[in-house]
Design a protein around this motif. Structure first.
Motif, mmCIF file in Angstrom:
data_model
loop_
_atom_site.group_PDB
_atom_site.id
_atom_site.type_symbol
_atom_site.label_atom_id
_atom_site.label_comp_id
_atom_site.label_asym_id
_atom_site.label_seq_id
_atom_site.Cartn_x
_atom_site.Cartn_y
_atom_site.Cartn_z
ATOM 1 N N ARG A 109 0.857 -1.172 0.000
ATOM 2 C CA ARG A 109 0.000 0.000 0.000
ATOM 3 C C ARG A 109 0.894 1.223 0.000
ATOM 4 O O ARG A 109 1.868 1.290 0.734
ATOM 5 N N CYS A 110 0.548 2.166 -0.849
ATOM 6 C CA CYS A 110 1.348 3.385 -0.948
ATOM 7 C C CYS A 110 1.112 4.258 0.285
ATOM 8 O O CYS A 110 -0.021 4.550 0.639
ATOM 9 N N LEU A 111 2.187 4.676 0.919
ATOM 10 C CA LEU A 111 2.052 5.537 2.086
ATOM 11 C C LEU A 111 2.260 7.002 1.729
ATOM 12 O O LEU A 111 2.342 7.853 2.599
ATOM 13 N N ARG A 112 2.360 7.286 0.435
ATOM 14 C CA ARG A 112 2.419 8.684 -0.004
ATOM 15 C C ARG A 112 1.005 9.209 -0.195
ATOM 16 O O ARG A 112 0.668 10.287 0.270
ATOM 17 N N CYS A 113 0.208 8.435 -0.906
ATOM 18 C CA CYS A 113 -1.161 8.886 -1.155
ATOM 19 C C CYS A 113 -2.166 8.081 -0.336
ATOM 20 O O CYS A 113 -3.324 8.445 -0.256
ATOM 21 N N HIS A 114 -1.725 6.998 0.261
ATOM 22 C CA HIS A 114 -2.576 6.156 1.099
ATOM 23 C C HIS A 114 -3.762 5.581 0.337
ATOM 24 O O HIS A 114 -4.744 5.172 0.936
ATOM 25 N N ARG A 115 -3.694 5.608 -0.974
ATOM 26 C CA ARG A 115 -4.778 5.055 -1.776
ATOM 27 C C ARG A 115 -4.276 3.956 -2.687
ATOM 28 O O ARG A 115 -4.942 2.971 -2.909
ATOM 29 N N GLY A 116 -3.100 4.193 -3.223
ATOM 30 C CA GLY A 116 -2.583 3.276 -4.219
ATOM 31 C C GLY A 116 -2.183 1.939 -3.632
ATOM 32 O O GLY A 116 -1.681 1.843 -2.527
ATOM 33 N N VAL A 117 -2.456 0.899 -4.394
ATOM 34 C CA VAL A 117 -2.004 -0.442 -4.064
ATOM 35 C C VAL A 117 -1.316 -0.975 -5.301
ATOM 36 O O VAL A 117 -1.874 -0.913 -6.387
ATOM 37 N N LYS B 16 9.222 4.684 -9.011
ATOM 38 C CA LYS B 16 8.105 5.616 -9.051
ATOM 39 C C LYS B 16 6.831 4.818 -8.811
ATOM 40 O O LYS B 16 6.603 3.814 -9.482
ATOM 41 N N THR B 17 6.031 5.274 -7.896
ATOM 42 C CA THR B 17 4.796 4.557 -7.622
ATOM 43 C C THR B 17 3.828 4.731 -8.786
ATOM 44 O O THR B 17 3.678 5.845 -9.300
ATOM 45 N N PRO B 18 3.194 3.647 -9.202
ATOM 46 C CA PRO B 18 2.244 3.747 -10.317
ATOM 47 C C PRO B 18 0.980 4.511 -9.952
ATOM 48 O O PRO B 18 0.268 4.999 -10.824
ATOM 49 N N CYS B 19 0.708 4.664 -8.665
ATOM 50 C CA CYS B 19 -0.540 5.308 -8.259
ATOM 51 C C CYS B 19 -0.448 6.825 -8.282
ATOM 52 O O CYS B 19 -1.316 7.501 -8.810
ATOM 53 N N CYS B 20 0.613 7.385 -7.699
ATOM 54 C CA CYS B 20 0.662 8.838 -7.572
ATOM 55 C C CYS B 20 1.986 9.418 -8.069
ATOM 56 O O CYS B 20 2.222 10.612 -7.954
ATOM 57 N N GLY B 21 2.854 8.549 -8.607
ATOM 58 C CA GLY B 21 4.076 9.049 -9.200
ATOM 59 C C GLY B 21 5.120 9.521 -8.208
ATOM 60 O O GLY B 21 6.048 10.228 -8.570
HETATM 61 ZN ZN ZN Z 1 0.529 6.594 -4.141
#
Ligand code: ZN
Length: 91
Positions: A16-24, A43-48
């Motif tokens: 789970r992404c802890l930058r945006c807390h949404r992305g998995v 780079k996270t695919p959810c929020c970059g």
């Molecule tokens: Zn993210």
């Protein structure tokens, strides 16, 4: 609010992404942008966001992700409260 089960089907290392807390996303599928002797960055695919894996080795407190336990994808923890009732909360 209804929590939906994160879609971790087929992921080898769901996090789970802890930058945006949404992305998995799947740690096993990220595109590593830099590799050092002590960490990798991607780079996270959810929020970059650019994150690295040093949070796991203890090099930094700025964790960029947390691993998802496939058997407990919400990170719920079970316990009993002071009255002996079963309670569940997010860890
Ligand atoms: Zn993210």
């Amino acid at each position: 609010m209804q929590r939906t089960r994160p879609d971790i089907t087929g992921m080898t290392q769901p996090v789970r992404c802890l930058r945006c807390h949404r992305g998995v996303y799947d740690l096993g599928k990220v595109e590593v942008t830099a590799r050092y002797t002590d960490c990798s960055m991607w780079k996270t695919p959810c929020c970059g966001s650019v994150v690295d894996d040093r949070g796991e080795t203890g090099w930094t407190s700025r964790k960029g992700y947390e691993r998802i336990d496939p058997d407990n994808p919400y990170g719920w923890r079970e316990d009993v409260d002071m009255y002996g009732r079963a309670v569940v909360w997010r860890g």
